[in-house]
Design an enzyme around this catalytic site. Structure first.
Site, PDB file in Angstrom:
ATOM      1  N   ASP A 166      57.368 105.529  58.337  1.00 53.81           N
ATOM      2  CA  ASP A 166      57.813 105.905  56.998  1.00 53.81           C
ATOM      3  C   ASP A 166      58.591 104.731  56.422  1.00 53.81           C
ATOM      4  O   ASP A 166      59.628 104.354  56.970  1.00 53.81           O
ATOM      5  CB  ASP A 166      58.720 107.149  57.148  1.00 53.81           C
ATOM      6  CG  ASP A 166      58.770 108.002  55.910  1.00 53.81           C
ATOM      7  OD1 ASP A 166      58.823 107.426  54.810  1.00 53.81           O
ATOM      8  OD2 ASP A 166      58.784 109.237  56.041  1.00 53.81           O
ATOM      9  N   ASP A 192      57.791 106.089  50.949  1.00 54.87           N
ATOM     10  CA  ASP A 192      58.775 106.973  50.337  1.00 54.87           C
ATOM     11  C   ASP A 192      59.001 106.599  48.866  1.00 54.87           C
ATOM     12  O   ASP A 192      59.152 105.423  48.536  1.00 54.87           O
ATOM     13  CB  ASP A 192      60.100 106.829  51.100  1.00 54.87           C
ATOM     14  CG  ASP A 192      61.153 107.792  50.639  1.00 54.87           C
ATOM     15  OD1 ASP A 192      60.995 108.996  50.900  1.00 54.87           O
ATOM     16  OD2 ASP A 192      62.139 107.353  50.011  1.00 54.87           O
ATOM     17  N   GLU A 251      53.964 108.516  48.487  1.00 54.75           N
ATOM     18  CA  GLU A 251      54.667 109.674  47.930  1.00 54.75           C
ATOM     19  C   GLU A 251      54.888 109.344  46.457  1.00 54.75           C
ATOM     20  O   GLU A 251      55.777 108.559  46.103  1.00 54.75           O
ATOM     21  CB  GLU A 251      56.011 109.905  48.626  1.00 54.75           C
ATOM     22  CG  GLU A 251      56.685 111.184  48.127  1.00 54.75           C
ATOM     23  CD  GLU A 251      58.186 111.262  48.385  1.00 54.75           C
ATOM     24  OE1 GLU A 251      58.678 112.362  48.631  1.00 54.75           O
ATOM     25  OE2 GLU A 251      58.880 110.233  48.328  1.00 54.75           O
ATOM     26  N   HIS A 255      59.276 118.039  55.141  1.00 54.11           N
ATOM     27  CA  HIS A 255      60.676 118.159  55.531  1.00 54.11           C
ATOM     28  C   HIS A 255      61.605 118.400  54.349  1.00 54.11           C
ATOM     29  O   HIS A 255      62.822 118.443  54.526  1.00 54.11           O
ATOM     30  CB  HIS A 255      61.095 116.876  56.259  1.00 54.11           C
ATOM     31  CG  HIS A 255      60.982 115.671  55.364  1.00 54.11           C
ATOM     32  ND1 HIS A 255      59.775 115.233  54.860  1.00 54.11           N
ATOM     33  CD2 HIS A 255      61.921 114.841  54.845  1.00 54.11           C
ATOM     34  CE1 HIS A 255      59.976 114.182  54.094  1.00 54.11           C
ATOM     35  NE2 HIS A 255      61.267 113.917  54.064  1.00 54.11           N
ATOM     36  N   ASP A 256      61.039 118.503  53.153  1.00 55.38           N
ATOM     37  CA  ASP A 256      61.871 118.710  51.963  1.00 55.38           C
ATOM     38  C   ASP A 256      61.717 120.099  51.357  1.00 55.38           C
ATOM     39  O   ASP A 256      62.519 120.490  50.513  1.00 55.38           O
ATOM     40  CB  ASP A 256      61.473 117.697  50.868  1.00 55.38           C
ATOM     41  CG  ASP A 256      61.830 116.265  51.230  1.00 55.38           C
ATOM     42  OD1 ASP A 256      62.821 116.061  51.958  1.00 55.38           O
ATOM     43  OD2 ASP A 256      61.119 115.345  50.792  1.00 55.38           O
TER      44      ASP A 256
HETATM   45  C1  NOJ Z   1      61.741 111.560  49.662  1.00 56.19           C
HETATM   46  C2  NOJ Z   1      61.964 112.041  51.059  1.00 56.19           C
HETATM   47  O1  NOJ Z   1      60.918 112.906  51.414  1.00 56.19           O
HETATM   48  C3  NOJ Z   1      63.315 112.721  51.093  1.00 56.19           C
HETATM   49  O2  NOJ Z   1      63.547 113.380  52.312  1.00 56.19           O
HETATM   50  C4  NOJ Z   1      64.376 111.679  50.821  1.00 56.19           C
HETATM   51  O3  NOJ Z   1      65.641 112.317  50.772  1.00 56.19           O
HETATM   52  C5  NOJ Z   1      64.111 110.969  49.491  1.00 56.19           C
HETATM   53  N1  NOJ Z   1      62.735 110.562  49.347  1.00 56.19           N
HETATM   54  C6  NOJ Z   1      64.979 109.739  49.337  1.00 56.19           C
HETATM   55  O4  NOJ Z   1      64.515 108.693  50.132  1.00 56.19           O
END
Ligand code: NOJ
Length: 541
Positions: free
Chosen positions: A99, A204, A268, A328-329
């Protein structure tokens, strides 16, 4: 053998290192723990492991705030462990994707520490610094908001008496990618890991990297309802700029230095599908972009049919849609389904038989659910710093989790006291879900009717059946209400998938003659008629 790049037919399994497996009994998952569990990932049948960040970090945002991209945070292990992880994954036929957080570093990164010291040091221009407006420059340079929308992206620095940009949390200053030294330094980070054999990167916040060099205000646009009271900012000058699309191509060129195997870039990025599509270029940009519509799915045949047909139109072969139901979010999918495992099984059949690259978040394969954790106990910085004022009874009822801890609880391996994540008697960094005694890998692995065994069966079928891993997709018309169906075609071979999203039994005429898999044992095929019990899915040939 089908001749296509490996990533076009792979399946991705996301591991959140802090929560996967703790090998040294400190209550925090680590790289050695992941290595121990690679057999699980390979046995279930996934093709690629995406590992969320484990690099040196003060862990303000649990690794998405990096302070050294070329080293490993001590709680996760060592550089040698990271190298072992790649080697051991490869030994099991798995690809590994790390990542990469390119948009921002931690404010503890030595680059930022130096940059913030003065306006003239060597790294002065490595981050996005700007004089403020008004008297003493104390008014923010423009209206750019953080990704969380609720606050400005600008942070004041007393040392430089200037503002710096932080598009996510204040502790994550944005790098200035217009600076060629920054660009080279970050490309070298990518090379560092590519040389160690990683098969690619999940990128990311990739859409937010190249901001408008003129710092123009983002337009304020009323919501589609036209309400003047509630306005949202468009992100025309901060996200998905033309320069950002160009960056995708440049990064791809860096990866092209390391062929055999081809390395993959997965973005992403957020925006309209047409915008996301631009990142793929003519096959010379990112190879994949996550499509997040399924994260907020409505459980219905119509919803998924609409999305699939949009993806098929915009991402025709050789492009591949990249499906995400959990990460994970965001809320665990089983919770969006009211805990109904039959529905989770329907979604599993769909996810693993669609054309494209499915992404499965650790624990999704056993039906892990959110673990309720009150906001006052949150470790997640979003919950702690931004939303701690939200009343608990409201937070509990929201469709989305404000406290991301709830979807990051320890992986449930077995029925022992800490679910096999860490030794009994050790306190895991987040509580283990109460359902771990029955919902875990050991129990489900021994039960052919479990969700885990369904994932296993589906992944096996997918790898053996060319139409499923490499075929084209055609949506079927005229099916009974609540039924979604599609055909996958590869050369002369066809597989048919039928999914009943309704509460009632459905019968569907079909030319197929063999049932390859059913999510419900009652489903059957007789005299070219398929019987689908409520909330069931089948694969036929
Ligand atoms: C997206 C990630 O999925 C998340 O977990 C993270 O807090 C933010 N980007 C900031 O990097």
């Amino acid at each position: 053998m089908v001749d296509q790049p490996w990533w076009q037919s792979t399946t991705i399994y996301q591991v959140y290192p802090r929560s996967y497996a703790d090998s040294n009994g400190d209550g925090i998952g680590d790289l050695a723990g992941i290595i121990d569990k690679l057999d699980h990932i390979a046995e279930v049948g996934f093709g690629t492991v995406w590992v969320s960040p484990f690099f040196s970090s003060p862990q303000e945002d649990f690794g998405y705030d990096v302070s050294d991209y070329c080293d490993v945070a001590p709680e996760y292990g060592t550089l040698a462990d990271a190298e072992q992880l790649v080697e051991q994954a490869h030994a099991r036929g798995l690809k590994v994707v790390f990542d990469l957080v390119l948009n921002h570093t931690s404010d503890q990164h030595p680059w930022f520490q130096e940059s913030r010291r003065s306006r003239t040091n060597d790294k002065a221009d490595w981050y996005i610094w700007r004089d403020g407006r008004g008297k003493g420059g104390r008014r923010k340079p423009n209206n750019w908001r953080s990704a969380l929308e609720v606050r400005s992206a600008w942070q004041w620095s007393e040392e430089r008496r200037q503002w710096f940009l932080a598009s996510f949390l204040p502790c994550q200053p944005d790098l200035n990618w217009w600076n060629t030294d920054v660009r080279q330094a970050m490309f070298d980070v990518a090379r560092f890991w590519l040389e160690r054999g990683v098969d690619g990167f999940r990128l990311d916040m990739f859409g937010a990297i190249m901001k408008d060099p003129q710092f123009r205000n983002n337009p304020i646009k009323p919501t589609s309802g036209g309400s003047e009271l509630f306005r949202i900012w468009r992100r025309d000058f901060t996200d998905n700029t033309d320069a950002n699309i160009d960056l995708a191509h440049e990064l791809r060129e860096v990866c092209e230095e390391y062929r055999d195997p081809e390395r993959v870039l997965i973005g992403e990025v957020f925006g309209r599908h047409e915008v996301l599509r631009r990142y793929l270029g003519e096959g010379d940009g990112l190879q994949l972009v996550f499509l997040f519509d399924f994260l907020m799915f409505r459980y219905s045949a119509e919803f998924f049919r609409r999305k699939i047909s949009a993806y098929e139109a915009l991402f025709p072969p050789p492009f591949q849609p990249t499906y995400v139901i959990e990460n994970h979010d965001r809320t665990r999918s089983i919770d969006r389904l009211g805990g109904d495992l039959r529905k989770a099984r329907v979604l599993a059949v769909m996810l693993l038989t669609l054309r494209g690259v499915p992404t499965v978040y650790m624990g999704q394969e056993i039906g892990m659910s959110n673990t309720y954790i009150p906001l006052r106990d949150a470790q997640d910085p979003i919950a702690r710093h931004y939303f701690s004022w939200v009343p608990e009874f409201v937070s509990k009822r929201l469709p989305e989790r404000i406290n991301r801890d709830e979807v990051r609880t320890p992986m449930q391996w077995d029925g022992s006291s800490n679910a096999g994540f860490c030794p009994g008697g050790v306190e895991p960094w987040l509580p283990v879900n109460a359902n771990a005694a029955t919902r875990n890998v050991a129990v489900e692995g021994g039960d052919p009717a479990s969700l885990l065994c369904l994932y296993r069966d589906l992944l096996r079928l997918r790898s053996e059946c060319a139409p499923l891993h490499s075929g084209r997709l055609r949506l079927l018309d005229g099916l009974a209400d609540g039924v979604l169906g599609y055909e996958r075609n590869y050369e002369e071979r066809t597989a048919v998938v039928l999914l009943n999203f309704s509460d009632d039994e459905r019968r569907v005429r079909s030319r197929t003659s063999e049932m390859l898999l059913a999510s419900d044992p009652v489903a059957h095929l007789r005299d070219h008629e398929v019987l689908l019990p409520p909330h069931s899915g089948v694969v036929l040939a």
